[in-house]
Design an enzyme around this catalytic site. Sequence first.
Site, PDB file in Angstrom:
ATOM      1  CE1 TYR A  41      -3.928  -2.312   5.319  1.00 37.75           C
ATOM      2  CE2 TYR A  41      -3.227  -0.088   4.752  1.00 37.75           C
ATOM      3  CZ  TYR A  41      -3.708  -1.329   4.364  1.00 37.75           C
ATOM      4  OH  TYR A  41      -3.956  -1.584   3.031  1.00 37.75           O
TER       5      TYR A  41
ATOM      6  CB  SER B 253      -0.864   0.009   1.269  1.00 35.75           C
ATOM      7  OG  SER B 253      -1.490   1.261   1.432  1.00 35.75           O
TER       8      SER B 253
ATOM      9  CE  LYS C 148      -1.585  -4.008   3.245  1.00 34.36           C
ATOM     10  NZ  LYS C 148      -1.779  -5.125   2.310  1.00 34.36           N
TER      11      LYS C 148
HETATM   12  N1  NAD Z   1      -8.748  -0.497  -1.059  1.00 36.88           N
HETATM   13  C1  NAD Z   1      -7.702   0.269  -0.838  1.00 36.88           C
HETATM   14  O1  NAD Z   1      -7.825   1.511  -0.759  1.00 36.88           O
HETATM   15  C2  NAD Z   1      -6.328  -0.352  -0.708  1.00 36.88           C
HETATM   16  C3  NAD Z   1      -5.222   0.494  -0.775  1.00 36.88           C
HETATM   17  C4  NAD Z   1      -3.948  -0.048  -0.655  1.00 36.88           C
HETATM   18  C5  NAD Z   1      -3.793  -1.417  -0.491  1.00 36.88           C
HETATM   19  N2  NAD Z   1      -4.896  -2.220  -0.419  1.00 36.88           N
HETATM   20  C6  NAD Z   1      -4.660  -3.664  -0.231  1.00 36.88           C
HETATM   21  O2  NAD Z   1      -5.274  -4.375  -1.292  1.00 36.88           O
HETATM   22  C7  NAD Z   1      -5.524  -5.715  -0.867  1.00 36.88           C
HETATM   23  C8  NAD Z   1      -6.939  -6.106  -1.246  1.00 36.88           C
HETATM   24  O3  NAD Z   1      -7.861  -5.352  -0.453  1.00 36.88           O
HETATM   25  P1  NAD Z   1      -9.191  -4.705  -1.060  1.00 36.88           P
HETATM   26  O4  NAD Z   1      -9.034  -3.248  -0.980  1.00 36.88           O
HETATM   27  O5  NAD Z   1      -9.529  -5.345  -2.341  1.00 36.88           O
HETATM   28  O6  NAD Z   1     -10.220  -5.099   0.112  1.00 36.88           O
HETATM   29  P2  NAD Z   1     -11.465  -6.116   0.130  1.00 36.88           P
HETATM   30  O7  NAD Z   1     -11.893  -6.168   1.558  1.00 36.88           O
HETATM   31  O8  NAD Z   1     -12.466  -5.729  -0.887  1.00 36.88           O
HETATM   32  O9  NAD Z   1     -10.798  -7.512  -0.285  1.00 36.88           O
HETATM   33  C9  NAD Z   1      -9.918  -8.201   0.583  1.00 36.88           C
HETATM   34  C10 NAD Z   1     -10.180  -9.695   0.465  1.00 36.88           C
HETATM   35  O10 NAD Z   1      -9.267 -10.401   1.348  1.00 36.88           O
HETATM   36  C11 NAD Z   1     -10.010 -11.468   1.948  1.00 36.88           C
HETATM   37  N3  NAD Z   1      -9.393 -11.934   3.192  1.00 36.88           N
HETATM   38  C12 NAD Z   1      -9.415 -11.331   4.415  1.00 36.88           C
HETATM   39  N4  NAD Z   1      -8.814 -12.122   5.328  1.00 36.88           N
HETATM   40  C13 NAD Z   1      -8.400 -13.244   4.674  1.00 36.88           C
HETATM   41  C14 NAD Z   1      -7.738 -14.423   5.075  1.00 36.88           C
HETATM   42  N5  NAD Z   1      -7.374 -14.634   6.353  1.00 36.88           N
HETATM   43  N6  NAD Z   1      -7.467 -15.377   4.139  1.00 36.88           N
HETATM   44  C15 NAD Z   1      -7.847 -15.190   2.859  1.00 36.88           C
HETATM   45  N7  NAD Z   1      -8.506 -14.102   2.413  1.00 36.88           N
HETATM   46  C16 NAD Z   1      -8.780 -13.130   3.314  1.00 36.88           C
HETATM   47  C17 NAD Z   1     -11.392 -10.868   2.187  1.00 36.88           C
HETATM   48  O11 NAD Z   1     -12.376 -11.891   2.398  1.00 36.88           O
HETATM   49  C18 NAD Z   1     -11.604 -10.081   0.900  1.00 36.88           C
HETATM   50  O12 NAD Z   1     -12.244 -10.856  -0.096  1.00 36.88           O
HETATM   51  C19 NAD Z   1      -5.250  -5.748   0.629  1.00 36.88           C
HETATM   52  O13 NAD Z   1      -3.961  -6.313   0.846  1.00 36.88           O
HETATM   53  C20 NAD Z   1      -5.250  -4.283   1.016  1.00 36.88           C
HETATM   54  O14 NAD Z   1      -4.489  -4.022   2.164  1.00 36.88           O
HETATM   55  C21 NAD Z   1      -6.147  -1.722  -0.531  1.00 36.88           C
END
Ligand code: NAD
Length: 272
Positions: free
Chosen positions: A155, A141, A159
């Site tokens: 968090y 992130s 990351k």
């Molecule tokens: N959305 C943002 O703004 C953003 C920004 C930077 C980084 N990220 C990163 O992107 C990645 C995806 O997140 P997202 O934004 O799509 O969120 P999201 O919540 O839509 O998707 C995350 C997925 O991870 C799954 N998950 C959670 N715990 C788990 C586990 N123990 N085992 C397997 N799966 C599990 C959830 O069920 C979900 O389907 C994450 O690593 C998040 O930190 C997101």
Amino acid sequence: MSDQLQGRTAVVTGGASGIGAALCAELASRGMAVVVADIDGAGARRVAAELDGPALGVPTDVTDPESAEALARAAYAEFGSVELLCNNAGVLLFGTIADSSVGDWRWLSSVNVEGLLNCLHAFLPRMRGQGGWRHVMNTASTHAFLPDPGFTALYSATKNAIVALSLGLRTELEPDGIGVTVLCPGQVDTRILDSQRNRPGTFGRRAAEPFGTGPVPMAIEPGQVAREAVEGVLRGAPLVFALPSHGRDLFHSQVRELWQLAGDALQRDAPH
Ligand SMILES: NC(=O)c1ccc[n+]([C@@H]2O[C@H](COP(=O)([O-])OP(=O)(O)OC[C@H]3O[C@@H](n4cnc5c(N)ncnc54)[C@H](O)[C@@H]3O)[C@@H](O)[C@H]2O)c1
């Protein structure tokens, strides 16, 4: 360039939602077979069923080494090889360090950091045994670089660990011909603010989210992140940033601030 992906297999953790689901769709559209892994097993199967091409949904809890191993077994049994491993499952928790519980930290780090390690341990021995093009992409992130004061330090720490692990892994896997990319998205319109929907009771209390659990404000679409991520993987980029244009300047100044701190400290401590 996508010929590199055609007919090969990708595994995407956290594939049932948001960036993971968009990665699955992008990789399938480029001709890959896709294994969708998620703790939301029904969601993983639904995303797999909706993909245009060969796909498999596997209920997986990345925090459990046996579950990660079962995922690898299922992927290799179904498709015979895995060329792209996307360690993308992740959870977010806002709040101050002072108000956080040890359970908060254990949950965040068990998914974001240990989950990634569990999948590497399950997949790397198998991927090393294959030849040809292979790649690992880890989702970190922009928060890895500088946390928002008072709200994302826990968090951000997880990351930041992913960036460090990924850069180390890139060096470690170079002799095997396996590439490593770390994806750093900015704000993306996903269900990340409602991460606690999957928080197991074993990690204790659910802290109230100070910003609610709805849509991410001022965010870009997951599809854009997925396209930029896959292009970065194809060119072997060490780092890929996927940011809304309005956030680019702010992020740039945060990175400059970080290097400024390091530069100042180095100058101050230099022998005269
Ligand atoms: N959305 C943002 O703004 C953003 C920004 C930077 C980084 N990220 C990163 O992107 C990645 C995806 O997140 P997202 O934004 O799509 O969120 P999201 O919540 O839509 O998707 C995350 C997925 O991870 C799954 N998950 C959670 N715990 C788990 C586990 N123990 N085992 C397997 N799966 C599990 C959830 O069920 C979900 O389907 C994450 O690593 C998040 O930190 C997101």
